[in-house]
Design a protein around this motif. Structure first.
Motif, PDB file in Angstrom:
ATOM      1  N   GLY A  39    -124.789 -74.684   2.532  1.00  0.00           N
ATOM      2  CA  GLY A  39    -124.665 -73.296   2.953  1.00  0.00           C
ATOM      3  C   GLY A  39    -123.333 -72.975   3.610  1.00  0.00           C
ATOM      4  O   GLY A  39    -123.103 -71.852   4.043  1.00  0.00           O
ATOM      5  N   GLY A  41    -120.408 -72.705   2.281  1.00  0.00           N
ATOM      6  CA  GLY A  41    -119.557 -71.815   1.488  1.00  0.00           C
ATOM      7  C   GLY A  41    -118.709 -72.550   0.454  1.00  0.00           C
ATOM      8  O   GLY A  41    -117.822 -71.947  -0.164  1.00  0.00           O
ATOM      9  N   LYS A  42    -118.991 -73.832   0.223  1.00  0.00           N
ATOM     10  CA  LYS A  42    -118.207 -74.630  -0.729  1.00  0.00           C
ATOM     11  C   LYS A  42    -118.270 -74.046  -2.141  1.00  0.00           C
ATOM     12  O   LYS A  42    -117.248 -73.841  -2.783  1.00  0.00           O
ATOM     13  N   SER A  43    -119.500 -73.810  -2.609  1.00  0.00           N
ATOM     14  CA  SER A  43    -119.642 -73.302  -3.983  1.00  0.00           C
ATOM     15  C   SER A  43    -119.042 -71.909  -4.110  1.00  0.00           C
ATOM     16  O   SER A  43    -118.442 -71.582  -5.140  1.00  0.00           O
ATOM     17  N   THR A  44    -119.192 -71.104  -3.070  1.00  0.00           N
ATOM     18  CA  THR A  44    -118.609 -69.759  -3.108  1.00  0.00           C
ATOM     19  C   THR A  44    -117.092 -69.848  -3.257  1.00  0.00           C
ATOM     20  O   THR A  44    -116.500 -69.160  -4.088  1.00  0.00           O
TER      21      THR A  44
HETATM   22  P1  ADP Z   1    -122.529 -74.498  -0.188  1.00  0.00           P
HETATM   23  O1  ADP Z   1    -122.069 -74.638  -1.590  1.00  0.00           O
HETATM   24  O2  ADP Z   1    -121.546 -74.993   0.825  1.00  0.00           O
HETATM   25  O3  ADP Z   1    -123.890 -75.090   0.032  1.00  0.00           O
HETATM   26  P2  ADP Z   1    -122.701 -71.658  -0.855  1.00  0.00           P
HETATM   27  O4  ADP Z   1    -121.319 -71.226  -1.151  1.00  0.00           O
HETATM   28  O5  ADP Z   1    -123.607 -71.924  -2.029  1.00  0.00           O
HETATM   29  O6  ADP Z   1    -122.669 -72.916   0.136  1.00  0.00           O
HETATM   30  O7  ADP Z   1    -123.410 -70.566   0.041  1.00  0.00           O
HETATM   31  C1  ADP Z   1    -122.790 -70.031   1.211  1.00  0.00           C
HETATM   32  C2  ADP Z   1    -123.727 -68.980   1.806  1.00  0.00           C
HETATM   33  O8  ADP Z   1    -123.834 -67.863   0.917  1.00  0.00           O
HETATM   34  C3  ADP Z   1    -125.145 -69.486   2.029  1.00  0.00           C
HETATM   35  O9  ADP Z   1    -125.637 -68.900   3.208  1.00  0.00           O
HETATM   36  C4  ADP Z   1    -125.892 -68.968   0.808  1.00  0.00           C
HETATM   37  O10 ADP Z   1    -127.247 -68.763   1.121  1.00  0.00           O
HETATM   38  C5  ADP Z   1    -125.172 -67.648   0.532  1.00  0.00           C
HETATM   39  N1  ADP Z   1    -125.193 -67.298  -0.899  1.00  0.00           N
HETATM   40  C6  ADP Z   1    -124.782 -68.069  -1.938  1.00  0.00           C
HETATM   41  N2  ADP Z   1    -124.911 -67.403  -3.116  1.00  0.00           N
HETATM   42  C7  ADP Z   1    -125.400 -66.178  -2.802  1.00  0.00           C
HETATM   43  C8  ADP Z   1    -125.762 -65.021  -3.580  1.00  0.00           C
HETATM   44  N3  ADP Z   1    -125.607 -64.989  -4.901  1.00  0.00           N
HETATM   45  N4  ADP Z   1    -126.247 -63.943  -2.910  1.00  0.00           N
HETATM   46  C9  ADP Z   1    -126.388 -63.971  -1.567  1.00  0.00           C
HETATM   47  N5  ADP Z   1    -126.068 -65.020  -0.782  1.00  0.00           N
HETATM   48  C10 ADP Z   1    -125.593 -66.120  -1.383  1.00  0.00           C
END
Ligand code: ADP
Ligand code: MG
Length: 286
Positions: A39, A41-44
């Motif tokens: 959570g 933000g890595k994937s984001t």
């Molecule tokens: P990580 O890859 O580090 O686990 P993400 O980038 O997947 O983290 O997520 C960062 C935050 O954004 C988390 O709180 C996640 O719940 C939220 N998030 C990710 N994708 C979405 C989306 N499509 N809509 C709303 N919130 C999202």
């Protein structure tokens, strides 16, 4: 290849603020490890870098050119393994890669496909249907498609998930070989994956960068903040974060990180994992 992230913030349509005012520069050749809890933000961040998402504010420049408007040129130079990569179960490994090669517009797909299958060690599964593969083998197919076309920029979102220790070692050395003349960004929450191979680490938590530097610098930042003690000698302590508990003949030996170590703790040399946990636990207490 040079990527410059400036004041980038990202909020999802539901209002979730996933990244806050990020600044980061990345230059090839390098192997950069992106670390952070679930959570963080890595994937984001990786989706923004692959132009799969647009930031709500700030800018990303690739070799000086704004990413907005040159997405196509970036995609031609990018190999991307998304975290939730879906495979086509009814295709064989070769058929799937053939399809991905066509999407990428590769000119000599046969040779390229042979090359990536070799790189991920899947020769004997080349004709097998994806449905019949193990989790680790599927992950290797995902890595193989990212390598198609020999892109100078690779983004790998948790590439070692589902791999067994031997496979992880194989990929660690593959990634570090690839990074000799490329920019490779890989995310993971497994410290051993980045320990010996990444020249640069970026730690993020709750959408913000906590650390950017070499593994040695991260380790040094925890000096004086790691200690060991016997559980029976320990008092109820606030503000210490126990990172390991080992049963020994003499009792339970604890390892902990803290801003100020209690006086019953004996100082110990920080490992990369200690340093990472110290950084994250300090952030969590704020
Ligand atoms: P990580 O890859 O580090 O686990 P993400 O980038 O997947 O983290 O997520 C960062 C935050 O954004 C988390 O709180 C996640 O719940 C939220 N998030 C990710 N994708 C979405 C989306 N499509 N809509 C709303 N919130 C999202
Ligand atoms: Mg993720």
């Amino acid at each position: 290849m040079e990527i410059c992230i400036e004041n980038v913030s990202m909020a999802y349509p539901n209002g979730k603020q996933a990244l806050r005012d990020l600044n980061l520069e990345m230059k090839s050749p390098s192997l950069i490890g992106l670390l952070g809890p679930n959570g963080a933000g890595k994937s984001t961040l990786m989706k923004l870098l692959s132009a799969a998402l647009l930031p709500t504010s700030g800018s990303i420049r690739v070799d000086g050119r704004p990413l907005a408007g040159s997405e196509r040129q970036l995609k031609e130079r990018l190999g991307y393994l998304p975290q939730d990569f879906g495979l086509f179960d009814e295709l064989s490994v070769t058929q799937f890669l053939d399809y991905m090669a066509a999407l990428k517009g590769l000119r000599d797909p046969k040779e390229a496909i042979r090359g990536v299958i070799r790189a991920v060690n899947l020769e004997e599964k080349a004709k097998s249907k994806i449905r019949t593969l193990s989790g680790g083998q599927r992950q290797r197919v995902g890595i193989a498609q990212a390598l198609l076309g020999d892109p100078p920029f690779l983004i790998l979102d948790e590439p070692t998930v589902g791999l067994d220790p031997e496979e992880r070692i194989h990929f660690r050395s593959l990634f570090s070989r690839m990074a000799q003349d490329r920019l490779v960004l890989l995310s993971t929450h497994i410290i051993e994956d980045v320990q010996s191979v990444c020249g640069q680490l970026v730690v993020i938590s709750r959408g913000a960068i906590l650390f950017c530097g070499t593994p040695e610098q991260l380790i040094r930042s925890a000096a004086g903040h790691v200690g060991g003690f016997w559980e029976q000698d320990a008092a109820q302590e606030q503000g210490i974060h126990i990172t390991a508990r080992v049963n020994t003949g003499r009792g339970i030996r604890c390892r902990a990180v803290a801003d100020v170590l209690p006086d019953y703790a004996e100082p110990e040399e920080p490992s990369l994992e200690d340093a990472y946990l110290y950084l994250i636990s300090r952030e969590a207490r704020r």
